[in-house]
Design an enzyme around this catalytic site. Sequence first.
Site, PDB file in Angstrom:
ATOM      1  N   HIS A 176       0.858  -1.192   0.000  1.00  0.00           N
ATOM      2  CA  HIS A 176       0.000   0.000   0.000  1.00  0.00           C
ATOM      3  C   HIS A 176       0.880   1.223   0.000  1.00  0.00           C
ATOM      4  CE1 HIS A 176      -3.241   2.737   1.056  1.00  0.00           C
ATOM      5  NE2 HIS A 176      -4.066   1.773   0.686  1.00  0.00           N
ATOM      6  N   ASP A 218      -7.872  -5.408   0.008  1.00  0.00           N
ATOM      7  CA  ASP A 218      -8.352  -6.310  -1.035  1.00  0.00           C
ATOM      8  C   ASP A 218      -8.041  -7.769  -0.759  1.00  0.00           C
ATOM      9  OD1 ASP A 218      -9.588  -4.526  -2.746  1.00  0.00           O
ATOM     10  OD2 ASP A 218      -7.684  -3.868  -3.569  1.00  0.00           O
TER      11      ASP A 218
END
Length: 379
Positions: free
Chosen positions: A262, A316
């Site tokens: 991320h 996710d």
Amino acid sequence: MSVDELYRPGLEGIPAAKSSISFIDGKQGILEYRGIRIEELAEKSSFLETAYLLIWGELPSNQELKDFEHDIRYHRRIKYRIRDMMKCFPESGHPMDSLQASAAALGLFYSKRALDDPIYIRNAVVRLLAKIPTMVAAFQLMRKGNDPVQPCDDLDYAANFLYMLSEREPDELAARVFDVCLTLHAEHSMNASTFSAMVTASTLTDPYAVIASAVGTLGGPLHGGANEEVIEMLETIGSPENAAAYVDDCVVKKKKIMGFGHRVYKVKDPRATILQELAEQLFDKFGGDRYYDIAVELERHVENRLGGKGIYANVDFYSGLVYRKLGIPTDLFTPLFAIARVAGWLAHWKEQLEENRIFRPTQIYVGERERVYTHLFER
Ligand code: ACO
């Protein structure tokens, strides 16, 4: 500072707005919506209450929440002409493309624009939150050759969406878990799709164009589309014993492992932790999923190999496993993300309008200059 030092690919680290909607501390794994921790909202709030909080900045009173829920409940239906338009979409098309087109089409039907009118803003918020799930569910049924299911006025937001997909009233736990998933995906400060929404909003176009552009941006595999690819990856890995070799291979080939990493979080994404718990609740009630065993093993190996670089599971990674257990097809995962993120996009749209300046960055021109045009017959 040289031009090259000034340039930041992907605008990394460049503030593009001042915002009071959400806060992230990527080192400590903290996410807050309007100052309230995501863990608390996931446990105690509902998606629509959270959407209200994000968009208007305060938790609603009892009456405000009742009115908001009521208005959304009674605006869920979509015009038959939008349904007819969607019937012409190819069934092989991706549901995100269908959603982008149908969200944009709403602008044709609600074309009056009054961005300085709070009633106009509220109506647009209600319409978009109400109709986007109906459009996702309608495409899902129509591409299978069935007629769309009308929304059920007796069911709340999350339960109604699951009902429109399956034509069955959903299990209570399934509806609650889905509602929490929506809350978790509702907002995430500045990111590609939110930026896209804000750039579009800054031109003072209509909110349907704003949401349509954000949907288009969310679809890519480096953003919302990663949750679909996580399931494909787990399928490829095949069994927990293969997880270590898969990670090694990716590291050697410098291949991204989907659902990890991320730009902001350098620890496990707090939403991934909650989603993992939700997945386990569903497995306890409805039975396990062999992909989950692969996922847990994969996460362990990624942490060992890449944790030092700050690469951990993102939102996710576990969301797809939750949706699978809810019986949702893989290519609807990103549209579900969009259903939730409409709340955040609308909050940023509203905030952008309050102090608008059109986005107009610069570029560093690196091409040739002063060239001579050669005629076609000379080329
Ligand atoms: N697997 C393996 N290595 C990774 C991963 C990953 N998932 N993510 C980052 N890295 C490595 C890169 O190879 C790079 O290594 P290097 O410095 O040795 O070259 C380093 O970490 C930095 O990676 P970048 O891609 O530059 O990091 P950036 O902040 O630009 O990317 C992103 C973040 C796009 C999310 C990236 O981690 C990625 O592609 N992850 C996989 C796709 C994914 O899960 N996307 C969903 C993100 S969450 C969301 O959008 C809702």
